[in-house]
Write an enzyme that holds these catalytic residues in place. Structure first.
Site, mmCIF file in Angstrom:
data_model
loop_
_atom_site.group_PDB
_atom_site.id
_atom_site.type_symbol
_atom_site.label_atom_id
_atom_site.label_comp_id
_atom_site.label_asym_id
_atom_site.label_seq_id
_atom_site.Cartn_x
_atom_site.Cartn_y
_atom_site.Cartn_z
ATOM 1 N N ASP A 1 28.541 52.379 30.106
ATOM 2 C CA ASP A 1 29.441 51.582 30.943
ATOM 3 C C ASP A 1 28.965 50.135 31.018
ATOM 4 O O ASP A 1 29.767 49.191 31.002
ATOM 5 C CB ASP A 1 29.528 52.202 32.339
ATOM 6 N N ARG B 1 52.081 49.169 46.135
ATOM 7 C CA ARG B 1 52.431 48.252 47.215
ATOM 8 C C ARG B 1 53.771 47.558 46.951
ATOM 9 O O ARG B 1 54.566 47.331 47.861
ATOM 10 C CB ARG B 1 51.332 47.191 47.345
ATOM 11 N N ASN C 1 35.236 41.023 34.218
ATOM 12 C CA ASN C 1 34.052 40.386 34.798
ATOM 13 C C ASN C 1 33.394 39.434 33.810
ATOM 14 O O ASN C 1 32.984 38.333 34.167
ATOM 15 C CB ASN C 1 33.060 41.454 35.264
ATOM 16 N N SER D 1 36.815 43.065 29.248
ATOM 17 C CA SER D 1 36.046 43.019 30.493
ATOM 18 C C SER D 1 36.470 41.829 31.345
ATOM 19 O O SER D 1 36.224 40.676 30.999
ATOM 20 C CB SER D 1 34.548 42.939 30.191
ATOM 21 N N LYS E 1 26.823 46.971 36.975
ATOM 22 C CA LYS E 1 27.149 46.550 35.608
ATOM 23 C C LYS E 1 28.176 45.421 35.619
ATOM 24 O O LYS E 1 28.210 44.597 34.703
ATOM 25 C CB LYS E 1 27.607 47.745 34.767
ATOM 26 N N LYS F 1 35.072 50.451 41.163
ATOM 27 C CA LYS F 1 33.710 50.072 40.784
ATOM 28 C C LYS F 1 33.308 48.821 41.559
ATOM 29 O O LYS F 1 33.110 47.748 40.997
ATOM 30 C CB LYS F 1 33.631 49.873 39.274
ATOM 31 N N SER G 1 46.132 48.140 36.344
ATOM 32 C CA SER G 1 45.973 48.682 34.990
ATOM 33 C C SER G 1 45.163 49.969 34.982
ATOM 34 O O SER G 1 45.487 50.909 34.239
ATOM 35 C CB SER G 1 45.316 47.638 34.075
#
Length: 329
Positions: free
Chosen positions: A245, A32, A257, A255, A192, A107, A11
């Site tokens: 961020d 890929r 995470n 998010s 973060k 990140k 994404s």
């Protein structure tokens, strides 16, 4: 015309291509998945991510062979999760990167090595650090797809390099600004994600907004202590590349995470949460790297430590967050 190779099919890679396509550039996109490449060539959208983003066949060319994508490129953007970036680049040599600027849109950190992506590229492909940039938010791919006003920071040790690439990443709905703090931005972007995991875990356990606000404010202090220890210099961590961020990753519905952490807080095992999520939560790998790095620096990092113990030592989330709340102020 500037030629840009984008490595990765997720994404964020798709969102970056959407931004770049607003400008006068040529994009060489490596994915890929051969089926995805054929689909994009025929239908002009990514079948797996951000399906509403229309891709210009005039500007965007897709490749299944990574050396073909790199051929003639002025910039190489790496947009693969850090845990998996080494495999597709394994056949490349320093010669493939000669004369190119490398941009990390990752990140995370290289697992086992516990080093930043830019350090790994410098070591492995001999790209000078002053010919590299990193892309920082706050900027979710899903909002880029909707053309919601967003902001990026392009960080580099080379101010001209950052300024040049910031211009390429600016358009009517994205403002990109250069910054000279490559390492501070890169470490803050890694950390973060760890904080977002902790916020998600606490939310899954039933903690509310009041607790999360204290968690995030303490996290900002934790990030400052660590970054100052690793790369001491003057920096304003209230800037959007750092605080902004952190906020969007800790609070946003987009998010991954935070979503991953929420599942852990609700009782999922790490393995079951990973299986259910289609996208990679970089923070899972990052917390191990930062935890191991901090053995050298000895910085006080209660949020990182609690998250590490939950994810890697399989301590009960409820008991670890209960201990953590006594250390927050």
């Amino acid at each position: 015309m500037t030629s840009i190779a984008v490595i990765g099919g997720g994404s964020w890679a798709t969102a970056i291509i959407k931004i770049l396509s607003e400008n006068n550039v040529s994009i060489r996109w490596w994915l890929r998945d051969r089926a995805a490449v054929e689909h994009i060539r025929k239908h002009h959208y990514n079948p797996d991510y951000l399906r509403d983003v229309r891709l210009s066949p005039r500007k965007v060319k897709t490749f299944t062979k990574i050396t073909d994508a790199l051929n003639g490129a002025d910039y190489v953007i790496l947009a693969i999760p850090a845990a998996f970036v080494q495999e597709p680049l394994a056949t490349l040599t320093p010669k493939h990167f000669e004369g190119k600027r490398v941009v990390s849109a990752i990140k995370g950190m290289i697992p086992q090595r516990h080093i930043l992506v830019t350090d790994w590229v410098e070591e492995h492909f001999h790209v000078p650090i002053d010919q590299m940039c990193v892309i920082a938010g706050p900027c979710h791919a899903e909002e880029v797809a909707l053309e919601k006003q967003s902001y990026l920071t392009i960080a580099s040790t080379n101010e001209a390099c950052a300024a040049d690439f910031a211009q390429l990443m600016s358009c009517s709905f994205v403002t990109a600004n250069p910054l000279a703090d490559l390492y501070g931005v890169e470490y803050a972007a890694v950390m973060k994600n760890i904080v977002a995991l902790a916020c998600g875990i606490s939310h899954g356990l039933g903690y509310g907004d009041n607790f999360q606000a204290v968690m995030v404010s303490n996290a900002m202090q934790e990030i400052k202590r660590f970054v100052d220890a690793v790369d001491p210099r003057e920096r304003d961590l209230s800037a959007s590349a750092y605080l902004g961020d952190l906020l969007v990753t800790a609070y946003s519905q987009f998010s991954r995470n935070r979503t991953f952490g929420n599942m852990i807080g609700r009782g999922y095992s790490v393995q079951s949460a990973q299986m259910e999520m289609k996208m990679i939560a970089e923070g899972y790998y990052a917390v191990n790297s930062i935890y191991e790095m901090n053995k050298q620096y000895g910085v006080e990092m209660p949020i990182t430590e609690a998250t590490y113990k939950i994810l890697y030592e399989r301590e009960a989330p409820a008991s670890e967050i209960a201990k953590l709340k006594l250390r927050l102020r």
